[in-house]
Scaffold this active site. Structure first.
Site, PDB file in Angstrom:
ATOM      1  N   TRP A 137       1.772   1.753  -3.561  1.00 26.66           N
ATOM      2  CA  TRP A 137       0.690   2.400  -4.311  1.00 26.66           C
ATOM      3  C   TRP A 137       0.699   3.912  -4.066  1.00 26.66           C
ATOM      4  O   TRP A 137       0.494   4.702  -4.998  1.00 26.66           O
ATOM      5  CB  TRP A 137      -0.668   1.830  -3.890  1.00 26.66           C
ATOM      6  N   TRP A 170     -10.063   7.025  -7.357  1.00 24.83           N
ATOM      7  CA  TRP A 170     -11.276   7.209  -8.147  1.00 24.83           C
ATOM      8  C   TRP A 170     -11.080   6.778  -9.596  1.00 24.83           C
ATOM      9  O   TRP A 170     -11.950   6.117 -10.184  1.00 24.83           O
ATOM     10  CB  TRP A 170     -11.741   8.667  -8.072  1.00 24.83           C
ATOM     11  N   TRP A 195     -16.803  10.190 -12.416  1.00 29.26           N
ATOM     12  CA  TRP A 195     -15.934   9.989 -11.247  1.00 29.26           C
ATOM     13  C   TRP A 195     -15.479  11.306 -10.635  1.00 29.26           C
ATOM     14  O   TRP A 195     -15.221  11.373  -9.426  1.00 29.26           O
ATOM     15  CB  TRP A 195     -14.715   9.150 -11.627  1.00 29.26           C
ATOM     16  N   TRP A 237     -21.493  10.141 -19.501  1.00 30.71           N
ATOM     17  CA  TRP A 237     -21.947  10.060 -18.119  1.00 30.71           C
ATOM     18  C   TRP A 237     -23.379  10.569 -17.994  1.00 30.71           C
ATOM     19  O   TRP A 237     -23.838  11.400 -18.797  1.00 30.71           O
ATOM     20  CB  TRP A 237     -21.036  10.885 -17.215  1.00 30.71           C
ATOM     21  N   GLU A 288       0.830  -1.213   0.000  1.00 24.11           N
ATOM     22  CA  GLU A 288       0.000   0.000   0.000  1.00 24.11           C
ATOM     23  C   GLU A 288       0.862   1.261   0.000  1.00 24.11           C
ATOM     24  O   GLU A 288       0.500   2.271  -0.625  1.00 24.11           O
ATOM     25  CB  GLU A 288      -0.931  -0.013   1.219  1.00 24.11           C
ATOM     26  N   ASN A 300     -10.814   1.688   3.156  1.00 22.47           N
ATOM     27  CA  ASN A 300     -10.364   1.655   1.764  1.00 22.47           C
ATOM     28  C   ASN A 300     -11.202   0.722   0.894  1.00 22.47           C
ATOM     29  O   ASN A 300     -11.518   1.053  -0.255  1.00 22.47           O
ATOM     30  CB  ASN A 300      -8.892   1.249   1.690  1.00 22.47           C
TER      31      ASN A 300
END
Length: 463
Positions: free
Chosen positions: A272, A377, A354, A301, A269, A336
């Site tokens: 990331w 996102w 998003w 969208w 993590e 998360n």
């Protein structure tokens, strides 16, 4: 002539390269914090994070005073005012050199460039990542676009370099307790997050000693206290990511070995986190709300204001999504796994852009961080770098049954469903649904078919 340490999102005295360098002289440096509330509002800073920020700045001022360093507060409104105000401050205090930590966001980097172009001597130091942007690249020097090879190269470097955190400076004659600093911006109580001296390290040590070994097993269970909850401290720099890595390796010396286990999973993590920050620097369009994957520009969208409002309020009729959104509104934080579930539901099942979800999160997260928020996102919406494939759509009911099997998390945030059985609570049938809880906003099968059709513009041969 004195040196100046300019604090930004690095509100700590330990493992701070810029502060260490500023303290190399015989006399203590001056220290400065510049508040820019209009800029924060443009960046959608959450009032709860603003409150945490104010508390953290005051804690920092007290820690610096113990070291004999005075923290000045320069209240401005926006970044464009910084160069001129810094010039005036430096003249008043006889400053000839400024030390500060690098920041990855585009507006912050432009601000620093304008300071340099104005003629001030600004020295920037790494610290917001474990390995600085641009240092983890392919053999041809190009940046990684896929996380797994990035992580492997990142970890290979970590095994060969000394990343021992820097100690706090020794300091000079202590000063009297400083006056309180007030930030002129809307605030909401962040009392759930202690920010006294050493608090962030206490949270870190408690995690690595008590929960890290079981992190891989428990991290996706929102009802459990299984994650580190360090993200608010990392977002404002109350603790460095290098300190986190060092503590993990101290607890498990083999934490960097690619093998099943809690320590490796948690360090993954941290990788990331570095990855998203490297991307933010390499591709500035990410700071501008652009899709990383240009194929996503073709996605149509829905406007869906009513559906968006229902999602924001935790009134979608899908208990895990609703509990997640209420956790966010009540605490300023979200687990998360639930961030991914909530984001997938908004972008795939409701087909809402998003960017609207990212903005909503930013306005409410105590751990608001552009790189992580944008990266998460765009990963969920399949528009980002190395994102989940567009045809992967989280089923909120299956996710609920798998990760909150007894409904403990749902009951915590949706008390109106607390009386339901462990089976019924994941999607209450109409006959058992309380009058004050809404029916499902969409049919999951129908919304999945719609999403696959709408996102088919992103189809590639390698899918």
């Amino acid at each position: 002539m004195a040196d100046l340490i300019w604090f930004r999102k690095d509100l700590r005295v330990e493992d701070h390269p810029a502060l260490t360098q500023a303290c190399c002289g015989a006399a203590p440096p001056e220290a400065l914090y510049i508040s820019t509330p209009r800029q924060w509002q443009d960046h959608a800073m959450a009032p709860i994070q603003a409150d945490l920020l104010e508390r953290a700045v005051n804690t920092l001022a007290e820690q610096l005073a113990v070291l004999g360093i005075r923290l000045h507060h320069l209240p401005l409104q926006e970044f464009s005012q910084v160069p001129q105000a810094l010039h005036a401050f430096c003249r008043r205090h006889g400053i000839h050199r400024i030390h500060a930590s690098e920041e990855p966001e585009l507006n912050e980097r432009r601000r620093d460039q304008q300071v340099i172009e104005s003629g001030l001597e600004l020295h920037l130091y790494p610290g917001h990542c474990i390995l600085p942007p641009g240092s983890v690249v392919k053999g041809d020097g190009s940046p990684y676009r896929v996380f797994t090879p990035f992580r492997r190269a990142w970890m290979a470097q970590l095994r060969s370099v000394d990343l021992t955190p820097l100690p706090a400076p020794t300091g000079w004659q202590p000063l009297t307790k400083p006056a309180a600093i007030r930030l002129d911006t809307p605030k909401h109580s962040s009392e759930l997050w202690p920010v006294g001296p050493g608090n962030a390290h206490q949270v870190l040590n408690r995690f690595v000693q008590q929960r890290m070994a079981h992190y891989q097993l428990n991290r996706d269970r929102p009802a459990l206290e299984a994650t580190s909850t360090l993200s608010p401290y990392l977002a404002l720099g109350l603790i460095s990511p290098r300190a986190c890595l060092h503590a993990a390796r101290g607890q498990d010396p083999e934490a960097l070995e690619e093998r099943p286990g809690g320590a490796f999973s948690w360090i993954n993590e941290l990788a990331w986190r570095d990855f998203y920050r490297h991307l933010l620097v390499q591709w500035p369009k990410l700071s501008k709300g652009k899709n990383f994957n240009s194929l996503a520009d073709k996605v149509q969208w829905e406007s869906g204001d009513d559906n968006f409002d229902a999602w924001c309020q935790g009134r979608t009729g899908f208990p895990l999504v609703d509990a997640a959104m209420r956790q966010l509104s009540q605490t300023g934080w979200m687990h998360n796994r639930l961030r991914m579930v909530a984001a997938s539901f908004l972008t795939k099942n409701l087909l809402i852009d998003w960017r609207r979800g990212e903005h909503w999160f930013s306005q409410r997260l105590v751990d608001g961080d552009l790189a992580a928020n944008n990266g998460g996102w765009q990963w969920s919406a399949s528009t980002g770098c190395d994102a989940q494939p567009y045809f992967r759509i989280f089923n909120p009911v299956s996710q609920s049954k798998k990760f909150d099997p007894d409904g403990a998390f749902i009951r915590r945030y949706l008390p109106e469903l607390a009386h339901l059985s462990d089976k019924a609570i994941h999607l209450p049938p109409e006959s058992l649904r309380p009058a004050d809880y809404p029916p499902p906003l969409v049919d999951l099968a129908d919304s999945r078919r719609r999403a696959l059709d709408r996102f088919s513009v992103m189809k590639r041969e390698d899918y």
